[in-house]
Design an enzyme around this catalytic site. Structure first.
Site, PDB file in Angstrom:
ATOM      1  N   HIS A 126      36.691  10.483 -14.567  1.00 20.02           N
ATOM      2  CA  HIS A 126      35.671  10.505 -14.553  1.00 20.02           C
ATOM      3  C   HIS A 126      35.529  10.587 -16.312  1.00 20.02           C
ATOM      4  CE1 HIS A 126      35.535  14.754 -16.352  1.00 20.02           C
ATOM      5  NE2 HIS A 126      36.437  14.963 -15.208  1.00 20.02           N
ATOM      6  N   CYS A 165      41.488  16.748 -12.921  1.00 25.38           N
ATOM      7  CA  CYS A 165      40.813  15.455 -13.258  1.00 25.38           C
ATOM      8  C   CYS A 165      41.787  15.127 -14.298  1.00 25.38           C
ATOM      9  CB  CYS A 165      39.311  15.904 -13.269  1.00 25.38           C
ATOM     10  SG  CYS A 165      38.828  16.320 -11.221  1.00 25.38           S
TER      11      CYS A 165
END
Length: 159
Positions: free
Chosen positions: A39, A55
């Site tokens: 992301h 992440c």
């Protein structure tokens, strides 16, 4: 994350709406691993640091480009490869070294892996400057280092 925020006495919303305050930025790619994403971010200064919960955080412009080009369902392989080696089109062997993860810093393994990678790419009769490889591993800054220059195949032939 909400539990940790509550323990600190901070309110944490159950949903963060899209917008400039969303820590995921404008684009997110779902992975097959539950709760892990590739992301963007609303804090680009944290890119490349271990500040997320697993992440992969990218600069907003980079995730936008990747998001637009990556077809849905594309398989993604995550790998820890802080040392890279490869030949340029002109036959120059370049190496590139990035910082190791904290748990991999100790010992000789990073250097042995780097030497093995370079040895795999070269002929046995090519002399490799092991000291330059060691310096790259010990001072990893992501810069390309020309290790040796070989003439392109077309120039290796006698006229």
């Amino acid at each position: 994350m909400r539990r940790e925020a509550a323990e600190r006495g901070e309110p944490a919303p159950s949903v963060v709406p899209p917008g400039p305050n969303n820590p995921l930025g404008e684009h997110a790619i779902l992975l097959a691993m539950p709760s892990y994403l590739i992301h963007g971010t609303n804090r680009p200064d944290g890119v490349g640091m271990r500040v997320s919960r697993g992440c992969i955080r990218m600069y907003p412009e980079d995730i936008k480009s990747l998001y637009e080009r990556l077809p849905s369902g594309t398989q993604v392989n995550l790998m820890d490869a802080p040392f890279k080696a490869g030949f340029a089109a002109d036959g120059t062997l370049f190496v590139q070294s990035f910082p190791q993860l904290e748990e991999n810093v100790e010992g000789f393994e990073p250097l042995l892996n780097a030497l093995e990678r370079v040895t795999e790419l070269t002929d046995s009769d090519v002399e490799i400057d092991a000291e330059r490889i060691q310096r790259a591993v010990e001072a990893p800054d992501g810069q390309f280092i020309a290790l040796l220059a070989l003439r392109p195949p077309s120039q290796n032939q006698n006229p």
